[in-house]
Every structure is written in structure tokens, then in C-alpha cells.
Enzyme design. Structure first.
Site, short mmCIF file in Angstrom:
data_model
loop_
_atom_site.label_atom_id
_atom_site.label_comp_id
_atom_site.label_asym_id
_atom_site.label_seq_id
_atom_site.Cartn_x
_atom_site.Cartn_y
_atom_site.Cartn_z
N HIS A 81 -41.25 17.47 10.36
CA HIS A 81 -41.55 18.83 10.78
C HIS A 81 -42.46 19.46 9.73
O HIS A 81 -42.34 19.18 8.55
CB HIS A 81 -40.25 19.65 10.90
CG HIS A 81 -40.38 20.83 11.80
ND1 HIS A 81 -40.16 20.76 13.15
CD2 HIS A 81 -40.73 22.12 11.56
CE1 HIS A 81 -40.34 21.95 13.70
NE2 HIS A 81 -40.70 22.80 12.75
N ASP A 160 -32.84 29.95 17.93
CA ASP A 160 -34.08 29.86 17.16
C ASP A 160 -35.28 30.08 18.06
O ASP A 160 -36.25 30.71 17.67
CB ASP A 160 -34.19 28.50 16.45
CG ASP A 160 -35.57 28.34 15.83
OD1 ASP A 160 -35.92 29.17 14.97
OD2 ASP A 160 -36.33 27.44 16.24
N ARG A 167 -40.06 36.77 15.92
CA ARG A 167 -40.65 36.89 14.58
C ARG A 167 -42.16 36.90 14.65
O ARG A 167 -42.84 37.62 13.94
CB ARG A 167 -40.21 35.72 13.70
CG ARG A 167 -38.80 35.85 13.18
CD ARG A 167 -38.31 34.52 12.64
NE ARG A 167 -39.19 33.96 11.64
CZ ARG A 167 -39.37 32.65 11.44
NH1 ARG A 167 -38.70 31.76 12.15
NH2 ARG A 167 -40.19 32.22 10.53
N SER A 182 -34.76 28.32 10.63
CA SER A 182 -35.42 27.96 11.90
C SER A 182 -35.63 26.45 11.97
O SER A 182 -35.26 25.79 12.94
CB SER A 182 -36.76 28.71 11.97
OG SER A 182 -37.60 28.16 12.94
N LYS A 186 -33.12 23.53 14.15
CA LYS A 186 -33.69 22.65 15.17
C LYS A 186 -33.44 21.18 14.84
O LYS A 186 -33.16 20.37 15.71
CB LYS A 186 -35.21 22.85 15.26
CG LYS A 186 -35.63 24.08 16.04
CD LYS A 186 -37.11 24.01 16.37
CE LYS A 186 -38.00 24.36 15.21
NZ LYS A 186 -38.23 25.78 15.02
N1 URA Z 1 -41.78 26.10 11.86
C1 URA Z 1 -40.60 26.44 12.42
O1 URA Z 1 -40.03 25.68 13.20
N2 URA Z 1 -40.06 27.61 12.11
C2 URA Z 1 -40.64 28.47 11.27
O2 URA Z 1 -40.09 29.51 11.03
C3 URA Z 1 -41.88 28.12 10.69
C4 URA Z 1 -42.43 26.92 11.00
#
Ligand code: URA
Length: 441
Positions: A81, A160, A167, A182, A186
Site C-alpha cells: 500500500h 474507512d 476527509r 485508514s 484496510k
Molecule cells: N491511503 C489510504 O488508504 N488512506 C489514507 O489516509 C492515505 C493514503
């Protein structure tokens, strides 16, 4: 307990309890708490911060706001990620490479956030490609061809999903507790057992300096430890955009070329470093340099590109667009950005480039906005490059002539050109790991 008390507590810089955080997450997910109340709380968190306990509780509450995927039948899954960047097409390139090397890739990606692009939007630029599939199909795809890339569309961390869009719409993206919770929520929900995180740092990233990038990395590693997930954070440079294309279709085209071996040096360095750690965590080899060679091999022998084609067709994407990317719809206007002086590119502000691309339509101004896939920016000159007066620095791809002309003026201002020679910046800034000793045997 009620939301007004919770907002008031955070507004007054007090620490929230686990019960209060659970109450907020559950009731925001089920619609009892409104967007304007959640906005107030998020803004208070943004301004007053959260302790590591609060951040961990927020992560776990969001992870458990929906299903927790069980990928045990798939086996070891190392997920990747990025904290987001401008021109960041690494997932599109790296995940087929990893699948071609035998890793199981089950990845859920978000849409663009702030000025940063999102892999979900890029995948949706490919006609037919389905980012919204059922959990059964997702797992079936991973078992069948070793890879599935989807959007955050299943019932995984739905809290999220709502907060992420909120956000974005209230300019509360760049915040360590909010980003860490966040991402980690996930990752916990999507069932991967090990994580390689690209923590971007610089003007085009949420973390603008190395100290903040380190703090975000350590926060995510801490949560990784608590969730028993080995986690590697690679801090990468995002002071200028990554690669040469910014915009959805343009980045897909750059990714196709990269998988055929035509990769800019900065993209290559990031792909190799992240990939080498994914292979290490996946048990494919402990030697990072050898792992990089394995990655180069599957690019050269075409296996990575073929895996990309397989991924796209398996999720109903039209591979004729990949095989002949001239088929992608083109923007109406292609405008040249020229240098007014000779010298060296000293700086190319990634935030400004992301903002210009977003205003052209590559990103969203409001959460319900539609993306314009064909618009964006092609950068011919980057930091360290020599330029002559009147030489082309970049192209703007626009569908609205006025917006295109404004983008030309703005992009000229995003370039800083000076007489002195400048060194190319480092792409990999730091690596922070939590790897169990038993994994290294
Ligand atoms: N990627 C994400 O999944 N969440 C964030 O807050 C920033 C980048």
C-alpha cells in the site's frame, strides 16, 4: 454517550476512550451520525491529534466495521500500500510482477485522495475493468491466476471508505493518526498477513518531511506488531512526481510501457525496492539484491506483462486497449509547456503538478465528481535535467481549452530552473522494518 460529547472532548484536546471511538465508528458507518458531525470530529482530530492508543483503537474499530476477509485458503499474502503520491502508478506495475513470480496478490486499492491519484481510478480508466466484485470472486481470481486488484467496494472497512471520502472533501487528509488508521484498518480487514508500505515523503505526499514520514512509518509498524503482521515501511521521495505521466489513462500507458521494460529510473528504483521486500516477506528469498534481479528477469522475459494482460481480461477489462494503447480516448487538446530560460531543473513541485492535473479533471474537487480519464500531464524534464530556452518541459492534455491554457501557465511556475547543475534526488530515503526473526530462516 453521544456524539456531541465526543466532538467536544476532542475539540478540547482530551483523549477518547475505546468505547467512544467504537461508538463513533459504528454509528457513523450505520448512518446515525451525520457527515457534518463526523466532519467536526475529524477536524478536531486533525488539529489536536491522537495518542497511539487512540490511533490503534480507531484502526481496530474501522477494521471491524465490516467483514474481515479470511485469505487462509489462498496462503501467504503479502500486501502493498502507498500513502499516496503524484504519478504513483507503482501498484499497476509491481503487483503483476509479484504475481508473475508466484506471490499471491489480493489487493484492494482506494480512489484518488487530495491531489494524489488512486489505483482504483486508474484501473477504471481501462474500459470494462471491474473494480467492484464479490468477495467470492475476489478470492476465486487470486486462486485462479494469482492476482486480483479491486476497489474498496466490498464490505471491508466501510467506516474507512466513508471517512476517506469525507476527509478528502474537507481537506483533512495529511494527518498521521488518520492515515495510519485508514491504511492499517484496510489491511487488517483485507486479510493479508504481511505488509510492504510505501511511505511517500515530499511536496506531493501527505508527509512533507522525513521526520513526519518516520513517525507515520513507526505508527503503522506499531499497529502491525499489535495485529501480528510483519510490516516493512519504505520511505520514498515524492518531492517531484514519480515517473513522467500524471493522470489516469496516461499512467496506465506508462505502466504498460514499464511492464515492457521501458521504465524511468525513479519508477524502477521504487518498484525494485518494494518488490524485493515483498519477495522477502513472501519467503522467495532473503537477499534483496537477488530479489531485484528476479524482478528484472520477469520484466525482460515478458511474464510480468503477460500477467498484467491476464489480470485485466480476468476482470472483464478490454485487453485490446492494453495491446494497442492508442485506442484509449484522447484529450481534445495537447498543449506544450516551454522553458523561458536555459539551465537545469532544480525543483518540480509535485503538489502543484497534482493540483494542476486535478483541476484539469484527473482528480475530484468534490467527492461525487466524475473523473476525466484522458486528461493529465506528461513531464519531459525532471529534477537534474538540462534544458534549453524554448525547449519543451512538458505537455498538458486537456478537454477544456481554458483550463488547458491555465495549466500551461501554472506548470511553468511549478518548474524552478537555475543555472547551477543539480544532482538527481535519491528515490529511496529510508527503510524501517518489523520482520520476525523466524521469517528470515
Ligand atoms: N491511503 C489510504 O488508504 N488512506 C489514507 O489516509 C492515505 C493514503
Amino acid at each position: 454517550m453521544n456524539i456531541l460529547e465526543i466532538i467536544g472532548k476532542k475539540r478540547d484536546s482530551k483523549e477518547l476512550t475505546k468505547e467512544e471511538i467504537d461508538y463513533f465508528v459504528n454509528n457513523y458507518t450505520n448512518g446515525e451520525i451525520t457527515d457534518y458531525q463526523a466532519s467536526a470530529l475529524v477536524m478536531a482530530i486533525y488539529i489536536n491529534g491522537m495518542t497511539i492508543e487512540e490511533t490503534t483503537n480507531l484502526t481496530l474499530a474501522m477494521a471491524h466495521s465490516g467483514d474481515i476477509l479470511d485469505l487462509s485458503e489462498v496462503g501467504n499474502v503479502v500486501d502493498k500500500h502507498s500513502t499516496g503520491g503524484v504519478g504513483d502508478k507503482v501498484t499497476l506495475i509491481l503487483m503483476p510482477i509479484c504475481a508473475a513470480l508466484g506471490c499471491k496478490v489480493a489487493k484492494m486499492s482506494g480512489r484518488g485522495l487530495g491531489v494524489t491519484g488512486g489505483t482504483k481510478d486508474k484501473l477504471e480508466a481501462i474500459p470494462g475493468y471491474k473494480t467492484e466484485i464479490s468477495i467470492d470472486e475476489f478470492i476465486k481470481n487470486v486462486n485462479k491466476i494469482g492476482i486480483s486488484l479491486i476497489g474498496q467496494t466490498l464490505n471491508l472497512a466501510p467506516a474507512d471508505k466513508k471517512l476517506y471520502a469525507l476527509r478528502d472533501a474537507i481537506n483533512c487528509t495529511a494527518n498521521i493518526p488518520l492515515i495510519a488508521s485508514s491504511i492499517m484498518s484496510k489491511k487488517i480487514a483485507s486479510g493479508a498477513n504481511k505488509l510492504v508500505l510505501d511511505v511517500t515523503c515530499g511536496s506531493g505526499a501527505f508527509m512533507q518531511n522525513i521526520e513526519d514520514a518516520e513517525e507515520l512509518s513507526k505508527t503503522m509498524i506499531n499497529i502491525g506488531k499489535l495485529a501480528n503482521k510483519e510490516t516493512v515501511c519504505i520511505i520514498t521521495n515524492m518531492d517531484q512526481p514519480l515517473g513522467r505521466m500524471v493522470g489516469n489513462t496516461l499512467e496506465v500507458i506508462e505502466a504498460i510501457e514499464a511492464l515492457k521494460g521501458n521504465m524511468d529510473e525513479d519508477v524502477k528504483n521504487v518498484v525494485l525496492e518494494l518488490g524485493a521486500y515483498i519477495l522477502k516477506l513472501d519467503g522467495k528469498g532473503n537477499d534483496i539484491e537477488k530479489n531485484k534481479k528476479l524482478i528484472e528477469e520477469v520484466i525482460v522475459n515478458g511474464k510480468a506483462y503477460n500477467k498484467f494482460l491476464e489480470l485485466i481480461s480476468n476482470q472483464d477489462g478490454d485487453i485490446s486497449y492494453i495491446e494497442n494503447y492508442n485506442k484509449f480516448e484522447k484529450s481534445k487538446y495537447k498543449l506544450e509547456v516551454k522553458s523561458s530560460i536555459s539551465g537545469y531543473v532544480h525543483n518540480l513541485n509535485a503538489f502543484k503538478v497534482g493540483q494542476i492535473a486535478s483541476l484539469l479533471g484527473a482528480g475530484r474537487q468534490r467527492k461525487e465528481d466524475e473523473i476525466d480519464y484522458s486528461v493529465g500531464i506528461e513531464l519531459l524534464k525532471k529534477v537534474g535535467d538540462k534544458v534549453q530556452e524554448q525547449e519543451t518541459l512538458a505537455y498538458i492534455y486537456a478537454n477544456d481549452e481554458q483550463k488547458g491554457k491555465q495549466a500551461v501557465i501554472d506548470l511553468q511556475k511549478a518548474y524552478l530552473i537555475s543555472a547551477e547543475n543539480v544532482e538527481k534526488p535519491k528515490d529511496i530515503l529510508e527503510i524501517i522494518t518489523f520482520i520476525k526473526k523466524s521469517s528470515l530462516i
